[in-house]
Design a protein around this motif. Sequence first.
Motif, PDB file in Angstrom:
ATOM      1  N   TYR A   1      -4.503  -7.901 -11.317  1.00 22.03           N
ATOM      2  CA  TYR A   1      -5.037  -6.955 -10.326  1.00 22.03           C
ATOM      3  C   TYR A   1      -4.507  -5.562 -10.629  1.00 22.03           C
ATOM      4  O   TYR A   1      -3.332  -5.417 -11.011  1.00 22.03           O
ATOM      5  CB  TYR A   1      -4.557  -7.334  -8.928  1.00 22.03           C
TER       6      TYR A   1
ATOM      7  N   GLU B   1      -5.518  -7.495  -2.623  1.00 26.23           N
ATOM      8  CA  GLU B   1      -6.852  -7.027  -2.221  1.00 26.23           C
ATOM      9  C   GLU B   1      -6.755  -6.167  -0.959  1.00 26.23           C
ATOM     10  O   GLU B   1      -7.393  -5.116  -0.862  1.00 26.23           O
ATOM     11  CB  GLU B   1      -7.789  -8.218  -1.997  1.00 26.23           C
TER      12      GLU B   1
ATOM     13  N   PHE C   1      -4.523  -1.215  -9.276  1.00 24.07           N
ATOM     14  CA  PHE C   1      -4.860  -0.113  -8.362  1.00 24.07           C
ATOM     15  C   PHE C   1      -4.942   1.138  -9.235  1.00 24.07           C
ATOM     16  O   PHE C   1      -3.993   1.457  -9.952  1.00 24.07           O
ATOM     17  CB  PHE C   1      -3.767   0.057  -7.307  1.00 24.07           C
TER      18      PHE C   1
ATOM     19  N   THR D   1       2.809   1.641  -3.395  1.00 24.40           N
ATOM     20  CA  THR D   1       1.840   2.024  -4.434  1.00 24.40           C
ATOM     21  C   THR D   1       1.630   3.540  -4.410  1.00 24.40           C
ATOM     22  O   THR D   1       1.715   4.211  -5.443  1.00 24.40           O
ATOM     23  CB  THR D   1       0.508   1.275  -4.219  1.00 24.40           C
TER      24      THR D   1
ATOM     25  N   ARG E   1      -2.001   4.096 -12.750  1.00 26.08           N
ATOM     26  CA  ARG E   1      -2.320   2.679 -12.610  1.00 26.08           C
ATOM     27  C   ARG E   1      -1.090   1.879 -12.208  1.00 26.08           C
ATOM     28  O   ARG E   1      -0.025   2.037 -12.800  1.00 26.08           O
ATOM     29  CB  ARG E   1      -2.823   2.181 -13.967  1.00 26.08           C
TER      30      ARG E   1
ATOM     31  N   GLY F   1      -5.848  -2.661  -1.615  1.00 25.44           N
ATOM     32  CA  GLY F   1      -6.779  -1.859  -2.411  1.00 25.44           C
ATOM     33  C   GLY F   1      -6.777  -2.151  -3.901  1.00 25.44           C
ATOM     34  O   GLY F   1      -7.396  -1.430  -4.692  1.00 25.44           O
ATOM     35  N   TYR F   2      -6.088  -3.202  -4.319  1.00 29.95           N
ATOM     36  CA  TYR F   2      -6.093  -3.596  -5.734  1.00 29.95           C
ATOM     37  C   TYR F   2      -7.381  -4.373  -6.041  1.00 29.95           C
ATOM     38  O   TYR F   2      -7.929  -5.060  -5.173  1.00 29.95           O
ATOM     39  CB  TYR F   2      -4.883  -4.468  -6.058  1.00 29.95           C
TER      40      TYR F   2
ATOM     41  N   ALA G   1       0.842  -1.203   0.000  1.00 30.98           N
ATOM     42  CA  ALA G   1       0.000   0.000   0.000  1.00 30.98           C
ATOM     43  C   ALA G   1       0.877   1.254   0.000  1.00 30.98           C
ATOM     44  O   ALA G   1       0.608   2.218  -0.738  1.00 30.98           O
ATOM     45  CB  ALA G   1      -0.925  -0.017   1.222  1.00 30.98           C
TER      46      ALA G   1
END
Length: 170
Positions: A166, A140, A168, A112, A123, A143-144, A109
């Motif tokens: 996946y 997940e 984000f 990212t 992205r 937050g993906y 997180a």
Amino acid sequence: MQLTLERSVVRSWRASDAESIARYANNRKIWINLRDAFPHPYSIHDAREFIRATRSRSPETTFAITVGDEAVGSIGFVLHRDVERVSAEIGYWLAEPFWGRGITAEALAAVTKYAIRQHALTRLFAVPFAWNTASCRVLEKAGYVLEARLRNSAVKDGKLTDQMQYAFIA
Ligand SMILES: CC(C)(COP(=O)(O)OP(=O)(O)OC[C@H]1O[C@@H](n2cnc3c(N)ncnc32)[C@H](O)[C@@H]1OP(=O)(O)O)[C@@H](O)C(=O)NCCC(=O)NCCS
């Protein structure tokens, strides 16, 4: 670069990280979930070469995940080019003794957000093998969102597999 998180510190690689990383990376359970470019067995020479190459690249896009200042994993992204310059692919691995403590989800997180901010991305994406439920869960938690199942898109260890795409979105 340094991101101080609750469970780890994500920071620039140092030459002195080679020994711990060679020890932890030499694990078939890690190799089986990564691209074949990741060596197996993983030697001290592989670790030194990885750190040298990473440190020589600009911009810096691959970082050590550290606990108590010991390097216990790696997280990095590959910036895409041309019309896809707003996208990057992210990848990571963590030393087995540290699995299941939420370390990677937190680092993912944070990196990212860092990548989006530093490189004006819209992205980030990852494509774990379909069998890699732990990595799907990590994505997940960070937050993906699952976009696609890329059927028969990869071969690992002689086995044809689907990959789970996946992403984000910033
Ligand atoms: C995938 C990997 C990075 C996860 O690291 P981690 O720090 O243990 O991850 P976290 O603790 O943040 O989260 C793991 C989640 O997966 C879940 N999980 C672990 N093994 C699982 C399994 N076999 N099936 C389903 N869920 C699983 C955990 O319960 C946890 O979810 P929860 O917090 O909801 O309970 C680590 O296992 C690893 O390095 N694997 C090998 C390399 C790899 O797969 N890299 C990613 C390539 S895409």
